[in-house]
Design an enzyme around this catalytic site. Sequence first.
Site, short mmCIF file in Angstrom:
data_model
loop_
_atom_site.label_atom_id
_atom_site.label_comp_id
_atom_site.label_asym_id
_atom_site.label_seq_id
_atom_site.Cartn_x
_atom_site.Cartn_y
_atom_site.Cartn_z
N CYS A 23 35.62 -18.49 29.08
CA CYS A 23 34.29 -17.97 29.91
C CYS A 23 33.87 -19.29 30.36
CB CYS A 23 33.37 -17.71 28.71
SG CYS A 23 31.63 -17.21 29.33
N ASP A 30 30.89 -20.43 30.51
CA ASP A 30 29.75 -21.30 29.46
C ASP A 30 30.09 -22.73 29.76
OD1 ASP A 30 28.33 -22.38 27.38
OD2 ASP A 30 27.75 -20.12 27.20
N ARG A 76 29.37 -24.62 27.88
CA ARG A 76 29.45 -25.39 26.30
C ARG A 76 30.71 -25.20 25.79
NH1 ARG A 76 24.62 -21.70 23.92
NH2 ARG A 76 25.96 -20.35 25.16
N HIS A 115 34.00 -16.59 23.27
CA HIS A 115 33.11 -17.47 22.18
C HIS A 115 31.81 -16.75 21.85
CE1 HIS A 115 29.72 -18.42 25.08
NE2 HIS A 115 30.51 -18.16 26.00
N CYS A 130 28.05 -15.11 23.46
CA CYS A 130 28.34 -15.34 25.01
C CYS A 130 26.95 -14.34 25.53
CB CYS A 130 29.66 -14.52 25.01
SG CYS A 130 29.96 -14.38 26.90
#
Length: 212
Positions: A42, A44, A46, A98, A101
């Site tokens: 992803c 993302d 993080r 994750h 999400c």
Amino acid sequence: MRELPELFANNREWAAKMTRHDPDFFRRLSLQQSPEYLWIGCSDSRVPANEIVGLAPGEMFVHRNIANIVSHADLNCLSVLQFAIDVLHVRHVIVTGHYNCGGVRASLDDKRHGLVDNWLRHLHDVQLRYHDELAAVTGFDERVDRLCELNVREQVANLAATTIVQDAWTRGQPLTLHGWIYDLKDGLLRDLDCTLNADDAVNLGALRVHGV
């Protein structure tokens, strides 16, 4: 301030630290990349691929998009996949989702989010496939996390169905597909037990029948 000086300062500090640790690091890195892994994850911020698994630059080829989707219409993802398999000869392709999400959450909340809604149609397809199972999950956050898991499983199946992966298996190239999920709350990865290799190529349907 257009130059973002703090990022350049961070870069110089990082390069100096790497050189202190290994004076030959950048010379070796500049000559060739030969990773064994392709990470499809992803976008993302993080979820930094190399850091999560403790690998240095050059040891993992990475493709990221919203909600770690493998779409047969996405030439970007497919081009990365082909280069990784046919040129770099990676031995493992890892789809990593994750929990919590944002893309998965947006696909479930029945709101309009703009252009990204077109991309999230891929997640709606996963929702339809597992409608009854997801409907039985009472809490919204729990439903989001379950769809995160199911989405990884679906994307591994999508990978296995690509001509790129099928051709690699046909010619006997060592290649294994994996589905993992990352927990932002503790920083740990979990194997979703949907690993596929050439021996499983004729059993793709089972991946979508059995739960994680």
